[in-house]
Structure formats: C-alpha cells, structure tokens
Design an enzyme around this catalytic site. Structure first.
Site, PDB file in Angstrom:
ATOM      1  N   PRO A 103       0.828  -1.203   0.000  1.00 19.45           N
ATOM      2  CA  PRO A 103       0.000   0.000   0.000  1.00 19.45           C
ATOM      3  C   PRO A 103       0.863   1.255   0.000  1.00 19.45           C
ATOM      4  CG  PRO A 103      -0.855  -1.611   1.556  1.00 19.45           C
ATOM      5  CD  PRO A 103       0.473  -2.139   1.076  1.00 19.45           C
ATOM      6  N   GLU A 104       0.528   2.194  -0.881  1.00 17.79           N
ATOM      7  CA  GLU A 104       1.259   3.451  -0.981  1.00 17.79           C
ATOM      8  C   GLU A 104       0.366   4.573  -0.450  1.00 17.79           C
ATOM      9  OE1 GLU A 104       3.125   3.839  -4.862  1.00 17.79           O
ATOM     10  OE2 GLU A 104       3.342   1.671  -5.036  1.00 17.79           O
TER      11      GLU A 104
ATOM     12  N   LYS B 147       3.271   6.772   4.876  1.00 14.94           N
ATOM     13  CA  LYS B 147       2.446   5.568   4.771  1.00 14.94           C
ATOM     14  C   LYS B 147       1.996   5.065   6.139  1.00 14.94           C
ATOM     15  CE  LYS B 147       4.936   4.131   0.601  1.00 14.94           C
ATOM     16  NZ  LYS B 147       5.744   3.069  -0.035  1.00 14.94           N
TER      17      LYS B 147
ATOM     18  N   ARG C 227      13.093  -4.026  -7.779  1.00 22.14           N
ATOM     19  CA  ARG C 227      11.712  -3.593  -7.936  1.00 22.14           C
ATOM     20  C   ARG C 227      11.401  -3.447  -9.416  1.00 22.14           C
ATOM     21  NH1 ARG C 227       9.893  -1.145  -3.278  1.00 22.14           N
ATOM     22  NH2 ARG C 227       7.820  -1.461  -4.161  1.00 22.14           N
TER      23      ARG C 227
END
Length: 269
Positions: A2-3, A57, A259
């Site tokens: 989650p960002e 976050k 990534r």
C-alpha cells in the site's frame, strides 16, 4: 505494498467510525508482525480516539495519552465491521469500539506494524521523512533543488522517503509515464520544466487514485471491503507486453533495486 493513496483511503474510511468513539478493548490474535505489537496496545481499555491522521504511509490514531502508529506493510488492510464476524487466518488485530464497530487489521504477510508512542515527534519511524507530495512544500522548485546533483536514476529517487513520502513503485512508474520521463534518466538531468511537470503529475496521479479508492492488485481493500479501482486506470504498471494506451508500443518491464519498473520506450524520453 500500500502506498500513499491506499493509506489515505484507509484513513478516510475509518475516521468517521473511530473519532468520537471509545476503544473498549483490543483483541490481538497474532502480535508477531514486522515488529511485535506494542504492549500498551494489548492493554487498551475505555480509551477515546481523538483523531485519525496520516504521515507518509503511517496511520496515526491519536489517543489522550499517546498515539497508535499503524503501518500496513506489504499486504495489510483495515476494515470497519458492524458486527463481530468470525476472524479468518490473517485477521490479526481488532479494536472493539463503543459504537458497536470493530476495526479489523488483516495482513497475510505480517510485514505491517502496530506501535505505541507517547510523542510522535522524534519517533524513529517518522524521523527523517521528506515532505508530503500533496503539500505546497513539494513543488517543481523543491524537486529541482533535490535532483540537481543526484547521480542516480529518477525512478528510485522518487521512491526515497527522504525526497518525498508515499510515492512507491506503482505511482513512481505512473507519474513518470504521465510526465514523459524515462525511469532510467539521471535525476540531475531533469530540466526546470520537467521538474515542474513531474511535481504536478505526481500530485494529480495520487489525487486521482485517492478518488478511486487506491489500487488493488492483490490484498489491499478499502475499509468497507471493496477493492481500489485505480487499478483499472493504470497506464504502465503491471502491463508488461501490453500496448501503450497512448501510442500502442508494448510496455517494457525492467528491474531497479529488485523492484519492477514499467514504461513506454516511445512516450518516455
């Protein structure tokens, strides 16, 4: 993971059900998260929630004598339940509220965190964070100053919380596409105009995702159990080999620091 849009969506979803209500007790089924659930949270009783805030976050629940700091980790989500539904395998934490609601934390990979602190200022997880991307502080001038001597690719630099918080893999890829900037470009190579544009599109992409309830790719759910619908609007992320929605060129996927990075070799220079 989650960002910022997913965390802000969670904050907006849980806030009306927590603020003004009292935590009757916490039910911790599995406290072995990224860091152990703080002992103080186990002992919560008859504690009012004063506010629900967000920094980067992290979700911040303000209580009279301190703060609960929540991080969703790689796969966490928060739901508001109207009744005590049976817990499933990955439902690790419940906050039982005086208004009949239950805040339930679900985290299949257990990389999240529930921490307690007396004071937010100086807490190790919040120290050294850059500005919020939706704040006035984050703009083209700021971005150009920070990029001017940076001899690293712009994509991983955008994901560095010391530069700006909350812009993870999804939104770095999407923002660079919207700005027409190749993710391998050196940060120092960006012009004044490109920095201005990139700062603007980062804000626009994040705001649009928040409007759509964030991005659900696998685990993330909004507080009402619905997925985030921004996944349907992704231009490059997760679309390797699919045609670019602008020019038709197949989307390319590469790796930066383990990534995945997605981009269009025609639209991004």
């Amino acid at each position: 993971m989650p960002e910022l849009p997913e965390v802000e969506t969670s904050r907006r979803g849980i806030e009306p059900h927590l603020v003004g209500a009292t935590i009757l007790h916490a039910h911790i089924r599995n406290g072995r998260l990224r860091w152990p659930v703080s002992d103080k949270i186990y002992r919560l009783s008859d504690t009012p929630v004063l506010s629900v805030q967000r920094r980067a976050k992290y979700l911040l629940l303000e209580l009279p004598d301190g703060w609960i700091i929540i991080h969703l980790g790689m796969s966490g989500s928060l739901r508001i339940l109207s009744e005590a539904l049976p817990a499933e395998k990955h439902d690790h934490v419940d906050l039982v509220m005086s208004n009949g609601k239950i805040l339930r934390y679900t985290d299949p990979r257990r990389f999240g965190a529930w921490l307690w602190t007396k004071e937010l200022e100086g807490h190790n997880v919040l120290a050294h964070l850059g500005p919020e991307p939706l704040s006035d502080e984050f703009n083209g001038e700021y971005l150009q100053q920070k990029c001017a001597k940076k001899k690293t690719a712009i994509k991983p630099w955008l994901m560095d919380n010391k530069l700006v918080v909350g812009v993870g893999n999804i939104y770095a890829s999407e923002s660079l596409f919207a700005a027409g900037i190749h993710p391998d470009r050196l940060a120092s190579s960006l012009s004044t105009e490109e920095c201005d544009l990139l700062a603007r599109v980062i804000k626009a992409v994040l705001l649009r995702s928040i409007e759509q309830g964030g991005t659900t790719l696998k685990d993330f759910l909004q507080s009402d159990g619905k997925p985030g619908y921004f996944a349907q609007e992704l231009q490059v992320y997760g679309r390797k080999g699919e045609p670019c929605r602008v020019c038709g060129t197949p989307i390319v996927a590469t790796k930066h620091a383990q990534r995945a990075t997605f981009y269009c070799r025609h639209c991004q220079k």
